[in-house]
Design a protein around this motif. Sequence first.
Motif, short mmCIF file in Angstrom:
data_model
loop_
_atom_site.label_atom_id
_atom_site.label_comp_id
_atom_site.label_asym_id
_atom_site.label_seq_id
_atom_site.Cartn_x
_atom_site.Cartn_y
_atom_site.Cartn_z
N LEU A 1 0.97 -1.44 -0.07
CA LEU A 1 0.06 -0.36 -0.22
C LEU A 1 0.73 1.33 0.44
CD1 LEU A 1 -2.71 1.07 0.00
CD2 LEU A 1 -2.79 0.81 2.85
N ASP A 2 -0.08 2.08 -1.06
CA ASP A 2 1.06 3.78 -1.23
C ASP A 2 0.18 4.40 -0.06
OD1 ASP A 2 3.03 5.36 -1.74
OD2 ASP A 2 1.45 6.18 -3.26
N VAL A 3 0.78 4.72 1.28
CA VAL A 3 -0.22 5.66 1.60
C VAL A 3 -0.38 6.82 1.22
CG1 VAL A 3 -0.35 6.56 4.02
CG2 VAL A 3 1.22 4.74 3.95
N PRO A 4 0.08 8.01 1.25
CA PRO A 4 -0.31 8.69 0.53
C PRO A 4 -1.06 9.19 -0.85
CG PRO A 4 1.78 8.77 0.71
CD PRO A 4 1.66 7.53 0.72
N THR A 5 -1.34 7.99 -1.76
CA THR A 5 -1.61 7.97 -2.75
C THR A 5 -3.45 7.04 -2.30
OG1 THR A 5 -0.93 5.79 -3.84
CG2 THR A 5 -0.54 7.92 -4.52
N GLY A 6 -3.19 5.67 -1.51
CA GLY A 6 -4.34 4.65 -0.87
C GLY A 6 -4.28 3.92 -1.98
N ALA A 7 -3.39 3.78 -3.05
CA ALA A 7 -3.44 2.44 -4.41
C ALA A 7 -2.23 2.10 -3.85
CB ALA A 7 -3.25 3.12 -5.39
N TYR A 8 -2.69 0.12 -3.51
CA TYR A 8 -1.62 -0.60 -4.32
C TYR A 8 -0.52 -0.35 -5.12
CZ TYR A 8 -3.86 -3.77 -0.95
OH TYR A 8 -3.96 -4.37 0.45
N ALA A 9 0.70 -0.48 -4.77
CA ALA A 9 2.34 -0.09 -5.89
C ALA A 9 2.87 -2.10 -5.65
CB ALA A 9 2.89 0.85 -5.16
N PRO A 10 3.05 -2.35 -7.32
CA PRO A 10 3.43 -4.09 -6.86
C PRO A 10 5.24 -3.88 -6.34
CG PRO A 10 2.88 -2.97 -9.85
CD PRO A 10 2.75 -1.82 -8.28
N ALA A 11 4.82 -4.31 -5.83
CA ALA A 11 6.21 -4.24 -5.27
C ALA A 11 7.06 -5.28 -5.53
CB ALA A 11 6.24 -4.28 -3.59
N GLY A 12 6.67 -6.58 -6.54
CA GLY A 12 7.90 -7.68 -7.31
C GLY A 12 6.81 -8.47 -8.31
N ILE A 13 7.12 -9.31 -8.45
CA ILE A 13 6.29 -11.10 -9.28
C ILE A 13 7.87 -12.18 -8.25
CG2 ILE A 13 5.88 -12.20 -10.73
CD1 ILE A 13 4.94 -9.59 -12.70
N PHE A 14 7.29 -12.54 -8.11
CA PHE A 14 8.34 -13.89 -7.25
C PHE A 14 7.96 -15.25 -8.08
CE2 PHE A 14 8.21 -10.81 -4.45
CZ PHE A 14 9.86 -10.15 -4.42
N ARG A 15 8.48 -16.01 -8.39
CA ARG A 15 9.21 -17.41 -9.23
C ARG A 15 9.88 -18.26 -8.21
NH1 ARG A 15 7.89 -13.82 -13.19
NH2 ARG A 15 5.97 -14.51 -14.27
N GLU A 16 9.56 -19.68 -8.15
CA GLU A 16 10.53 -20.25 -7.40
C GLU A 16 11.05 -19.87 -6.09
OE1 GLU A 16 14.09 -21.36 -10.13
OE2 GLU A 16 12.51 -21.00 -11.75
N VAL A 17 11.93 -19.04 -5.88
CA VAL A 17 12.20 -18.46 -4.57
C VAL A 17 11.32 -16.96 -4.58
CG1 VAL A 17 13.77 -17.72 -2.63
CG2 VAL A 17 13.68 -19.58 -4.18
N MET A 18 11.00 -16.77 -2.99
CA MET A 18 10.29 -15.27 -2.57
C MET A 18 11.38 -14.97 -0.89
SD MET A 18 6.23 -14.22 -2.34
CE MET A 18 5.76 -13.34 -0.91
N LYS A 19 11.89 -13.72 -0.92
CA LYS A 19 11.87 -13.13 0.35
C LYS A 19 10.96 -11.65 0.41
CE LYS A 19 16.59 -15.43 -0.36
NZ LYS A 19 18.31 -15.38 0.42
N ARG A 20 10.82 -11.60 1.26
CA ARG A 20 10.24 -10.30 1.32
C ARG A 20 10.10 -9.45 2.95
NH1 ARG A 20 8.94 -6.84 -1.26
NH2 ARG A 20 7.24 -6.37 0.22
N PRO A 21 11.67 -8.84 3.45
CA PRO A 21 11.46 -7.85 4.42
C PRO A 21 10.02 -7.85 5.76
CG PRO A 21 11.67 -6.19 3.69
CD PRO A 21 10.95 -7.50 2.29
#
Length: 189
Positions: A155-175
């Motif tokens: 979520l991009d708080v200023p716009t209130g919309a989702y921003a793409p943060a990645g497309i993952f195949r095989e391995v996914m790492k997220r903080p």
Amino acid sequence: MTAMPEWMSPPRAEGWYAEDLDHLPEAPRHTELIDGALVFMTSPQRWWHGEVVTALTIALRQQAPEGWLVGREMTIRLDKRNRPEPDLLVTTTAYDPDRTWFAPEDVQLVVEVVSPESAHRDTTVKLRKYADAGIPHYWCIEDQAGAPVVHVYELDVPTGAYAPAGIFREVMKRPVPFEIELDLSTLTP
């Protein structure tokens, strides 16, 4: 053509309200409310879908820090006319065995595993509704030749919309929403 059961008739001209879902014992499992209309899963669930949801539930529960809970197939009361049911959600709200829905502010992550019947709702309608409700993280998982592909949004708080943060195949790492590392190939047999 058979007559529509009486319980399916909306109680008011503007349709159903979120609280009405708790008083429809005749409704099939996985009934959602979108814009005041009841939405039923109309086709049988694919084995692929069930395997991904189950394996992802287990993986996220193993990685979730203390105080974080992973739930399956629980509705989120976005507003009085919308109560979708994501495949998974992650919350920091205390466990309550009698809970039937979550408020958006209780939800940190929503996951939808796309099936042919729900593709449009999962990739467009719910994407906008979850963002409008302020849910910080949204994952949409699609079947690409039998392999799960995870589309991640923040979520991009200023716009209130989702921003793409990645497309993952095989391995996914997220903080976020907590440290997550997934071998996506283990989500299906």
